[in-house]
Write a protein that holds these residues in place. Structure first.
Motif, PDB file in Angstrom:
ATOM      1  N   LEU D  99     -45.695 -11.245 -12.547  1.00 52.37           N
ATOM      2  CA  LEU D  99     -45.118  -9.900 -12.681  1.00 52.37           C
ATOM      3  C   LEU D  99     -45.574  -9.226 -13.979  1.00 52.37           C
ATOM      4  N   ASN D 100     -46.000 -10.045 -14.965  1.00 51.51           N
ATOM      5  CA  ASN D 100     -46.479  -9.453 -16.206  1.00 51.51           C
ATOM      6  C   ASN D 100     -47.703  -8.579 -15.988  1.00 51.51           C
ATOM      7  N   VAL D 101     -48.461  -8.874 -14.902  1.00 54.52           N
ATOM      8  CA  VAL D 101     -49.627  -8.057 -14.571  1.00 54.52           C
ATOM      9  C   VAL D 101     -49.212  -6.602 -14.419  1.00 54.52           C
ATOM     10  N   LEU D 102     -47.995  -6.406 -13.898  1.00 50.91           N
ATOM     11  CA  LEU D 102     -47.508  -5.040 -13.669  1.00 50.91           C
ATOM     12  C   LEU D 102     -47.381  -4.255 -14.965  1.00 50.91           C
ATOM     13  N   ASN D 103     -47.233  -4.949 -16.082  1.00 51.91           N
ATOM     14  CA  ASN D 103     -47.140  -4.272 -17.375  1.00 51.91           C
ATOM     15  C   ASN D 103     -48.386  -3.462 -17.683  1.00 51.91           C
ATOM     16  N   ARG D 104     -49.487  -3.807 -17.017  1.00 52.68           N
ATOM     17  CA  ARG D 104     -50.747  -3.126 -17.313  1.00 52.68           C
ATOM     18  C   ARG D 104     -51.018  -1.950 -16.396  1.00 52.68           C
ATOM     19  N   THR D 105     -50.099  -1.661 -15.453  1.00 47.96           N
ATOM     20  CA  THR D 105     -50.350  -0.582 -14.501  1.00 47.96           C
ATOM     21  C   THR D 105     -50.238   0.784 -15.155  1.00 47.96           C
ATOM     22  N   VAL D 114     -38.924   0.530 -13.085  1.00 47.34           N
ATOM     23  CA  VAL D 114     -38.003  -0.156 -12.179  1.00 47.34           C
ATOM     24  C   VAL D 114     -38.603  -0.216 -10.778  1.00 47.34           C
ATOM     25  N   VAL D 115     -39.161   0.926 -10.307  1.00 44.20           N
ATOM     26  CA  VAL D 115     -39.754   0.978  -8.973  1.00 44.20           C
ATOM     27  C   VAL D 115     -40.933   0.009  -8.886  1.00 44.20           C
ATOM     28  N   THR D 116     -41.808   0.018  -9.923  1.00 45.24           N
ATOM     29  CA  THR D 116     -42.986  -0.850  -9.904  1.00 45.24           C
ATOM     30  C   THR D 116     -42.571  -2.319  -9.851  1.00 45.24           C
ATOM     31  N   TYR D 117     -41.627  -2.715 -10.717  1.00 43.28           N
ATOM     32  CA  TYR D 117     -41.193  -4.108 -10.736  1.00 43.28           C
ATOM     33  C   TYR D 117     -40.498  -4.497  -9.431  1.00 43.28           C
ATOM     34  N   ALA D 118     -39.668  -3.584  -8.876  1.00 43.47           N
ATOM     35  CA  ALA D 118     -38.956  -3.889  -7.638  1.00 43.47           C
ATOM     36  C   ALA D 118     -39.948  -4.097  -6.496  1.00 43.47           C
ATOM     37  N   THR D 119     -40.978  -3.217  -6.412  1.00 42.68           N
ATOM     38  CA  THR D 119     -41.963  -3.345  -5.343  1.00 42.68           C
ATOM     39  C   THR D 119     -42.760  -4.632  -5.522  1.00 42.68           C
ATOM     40  N   GLY D 120     -43.275  -4.850  -6.736  1.00 38.19           N
ATOM     41  CA  GLY D 120     -44.048  -6.066  -7.004  1.00 38.19           C
ATOM     42  C   GLY D 120     -43.221  -7.314  -6.769  1.00 38.19           C
ATOM     43  N   LEU D 124     -43.851 -10.309  -3.918  1.00 29.59           N
ATOM     44  CA  LEU D 124     -43.975 -11.687  -4.385  1.00 29.59           C
ATOM     45  C   LEU D 124     -42.877 -12.569  -3.785  1.00 29.59           C
ATOM     46  N   LEU D 125     -41.651 -12.019  -3.701  1.00 29.78           N
ATOM     47  CA  LEU D 125     -40.517 -12.774  -3.159  1.00 29.78           C
ATOM     48  C   LEU D 125     -40.735 -13.127  -1.698  1.00 29.78           C
ATOM     49  N   ILE D 126     -41.197 -12.137  -0.914  1.00 32.72           N
ATOM     50  CA  ILE D 126     -41.412 -12.382   0.515  1.00 32.72           C
ATOM     51  C   ILE D 126     -42.504 -13.435   0.690  1.00 32.72           C
ATOM     52  N   LEU D 127     -43.590 -13.302  -0.091  1.00 30.27           N
ATOM     53  CA  LEU D 127     -44.702 -14.254  -0.006  1.00 30.27           C
ATOM     54  C   LEU D 127     -44.220 -15.658  -0.382  1.00 30.27           C
ATOM     55  N   CYS D 128     -43.560 -15.775  -1.548  1.00 35.20           N
ATOM     56  CA  CYS D 128     -43.118 -17.083  -2.036  1.00 35.20           C
ATOM     57  C   CYS D 128     -42.018 -17.646  -1.152  1.00 35.20           C
TER      58      CYS D 128
END
Lengths: 247, 247, 247, 247
Positions: D99-105, D114-120, D124-128
């Protein structure tokens, strides 16, 4: 009134301990149904003793109070907690007392307290819901909830309103327990969302708060202007000001 | 217009009583399906009579009103309540009238009224949903909802959006009732969350309200400063001020 | 740029009509699967024609535009709407165009528009979800969704997140359609709650708005005070004021 | 402290890459269970290596830090991420690092983040969740989740709280994974609603913001009035003002 307050201060720890003992004594025969007869007898006795402790507290408080009528009126919920145990699984409602422990966590701020109570209440609800449903369903020929593990799993799926339907209550008592848990689930969803929304609204409105601060600084500038005006008037006419006291 | 208002004031109690009688007369043959033929006939008659009472009210109000056209336009919902009963289980929509009783609870404040209506509406919805689904499903060969108890349990699981799937409607009427209850469930979730969020936002923003109060006190300080300036000017030159009226 | 605007103004009605024809032509063979071959051929032709219309519109707009690059960049969604139809049930995403009709309802205010779009979008979603799932599931040996009625019922239970589990998709396409509908359901819950919360927060904060009005009236009082001070100074020294122009 | 910061800056890319390699190496044998023994061995080795990398990072940071005690206290979660992998499917919690990757968006604003982290986080949650449930359930005789496709479908239905009940976990590990996903689902619902509510409250309150602007312009008018008063006083008595410097 201070006699009641003194009683409450002294009995608080004892009652919390009693609620905890009640939870354990109630849980043991449900979680390990094949425990020997001695354990069952001991647990039954502990449940009875803790219940008696709550009854004593309920009778003692109005007896010590000067204003007995208003006590009866404002403590109807306490009475319900005492009398409801007639229905076995609902006895667990007595455990609301345990939530008072959260008062000592030292969390400040309204939102912090809401989060603390919601988390504590959710954990307690799942635990008690699982115990109550296992107690209610066990023994019924069509029951799909066979043990405490199934009960926990069912409580989780119900409280989060997922409701797979692989486990569900079939007895009337079980369905009443389930209904209480569903209502709690809706409230839980509401609390989670509301706390997040309140936090977001608060954080986002920090910007417009800065705008309000600008208004305050405008008023400060105005005050400075007036103070300068007063100072100028004082400088302009020192003789005039000195005049009246002399005359 | 006051003739209509007088009619409404006089008929309000009668109509609420009629709605209550309707609910009971509709419920009895559904909850106890094996009641004798006499009871069924009496209940059927009461349902017909109360329906007639609502029809009379709907016809009387525009007849007493001066402005009949706007009445028809603004009372389309009342017409729907009268005409919908053609579909038997949807007749219960008439019971919305019962919510008017809540107007007399004396709860003030917007949030208090929202909570009161949401609670009253939820209880009524579960009751009516259970009656309607039992009425709709009973008799269908594949039905899994066999009686009023199952209906209540199903209504609870649907309104809270848990939806175990151990009970579900199989008839078209039942599915329409279910759809209405699902939509109500979404609205209920929204109302619970929104009320909690509004309360939290309001309580948390009390702090920033204190900051606004600070601004007001700043303006007060400013006003004092200006008043002092005026007083100083008045003291400084009493002769000048006295001068003009003399001259 | 105005050539594009003119094209859009002229083609808007035609495209909305095309989207409507597409919906009907797509729906007929799904809702009534036993319709004769002629009807199926006509419907297939209509689907192809309306799709072609959308393609023409997508090609025409950048051709008329001066700034073709930014068009391609800002109309990626339109391209997706055109190309997605390769997957049959997802073709219904084209119907988003129909939501433009809501722009003409004349509802003003942000909240009013949110409610209008949410209601319109929900109805369209249930309709399209039911069509898509029926189209995707029909013919699969294990399918539990047998016709459009089952599809509608399933779409209702999914969008409201009730999910009984009496009907559920078994094909991959069906599960993709279901996932889209579930995400829409979460969004719908959010929109309903958020609109209610925003309305409640707004109504409740009317009180604190009155407090802000008090601040404004304070400033008004202050302004009056200063104006009076100026007037007093002017009255006090008329000769001094008249002096400078004379000298 | 800067030695820790330097380590963190240097190791960030490596750890994100390690988390990504871990996800792929963990996923391959679950998604394609019939891959040959060589692939399984390679994947197992990669999982072990990436886990070792996280262990090295966890040990290196307090070793480089001056204040080792506070490090242990504030990095308990990191320790949990390292130690939890004992339970195989929960190893995926390590991926929170991704999720830290999202910090670079480069998304600015609280709501945008909040929207970016929730979507990411949701993706990730569904995949994992799908990987973990497939890993946990596979091999159990009563399992209804047979492969990664079923796992994805189940994760979708659980996270959105729909819960059809056509697929559900039967193992204890599977039920723990499911419980985590249900809690995430409630949080997701809360985040979606809260963000929408905050946006609506903010947009709707733009109107009352304009009213606040009116207050500011009132203060501006007041300031102009006072400035004019000062100017008048200066004009009225130029000799008096010039006097003091001369005398």
């Amino acid at each position: 009134m201070d006699r009641v307050e003194e009683w409450e201060r002294r009995s608080e720890r004892a009652l919390t301990a009693a609620a905890f003992v009640f939870l354990v004594a109630y849980a043991v025969p449900i979680v390990w149904p094949r425990t020997g007869g001695t354990v069952a007898v001991v647990c039954g006795a502990l449940v009875a003793v803790t219940w008696a402790a709550f009854c004593v507290d309920y009778v003692a408080r109005p007896a010590l109070s000067r204003d007995r009528r208003s006590f009866a009126r404002t403590h109807l919920f306490d009475l319900a907690v005492i009398l409801l145990p007639m229905l076995r699984p609902l006895r667990l409602l007595q455990l609301i007392t345990l939530l008072n422990v959260l008062n000592r966590t030292g969390v400040y701020g309204l939102r912090g307290r809401v989060v603390t109570y919601a988390t504590g209440g959710t954990v307690l609800l799942i635990l008690c819901g699982a115990l109550a449903i296992t107690d209610a369903e066990r023994g019924h020929p069509d029951a799909v909830i066979g043990g405490f593990g199934d009960g926990l799993w069912w409580a989780m799926a119900t409280l989060t309103t997922v409701g797979y339907g692989d486990t569900y209550p079939v007895t009337v008592t079980g369905r009443i327990v389930a209904s209480l848990l569903m209502i709690a689930g809706i409230a839980l969803l509401g609390v989670v969302t509301a706390t997040l929304a309140s936090w977001l609204v608060d954080r986002v409105s920090d910007v417009s708060e800065a705008e309000q601060a600008a208004t305050r600084s405008q008023v400060d500038a105005l005050a400075t202007e007036i103070r300068e005006l007063r100072a100028e008037l004082a400088v302009r006419s020192p003789d005039e000001r000195a005049g009246p006291p002399l005359g």
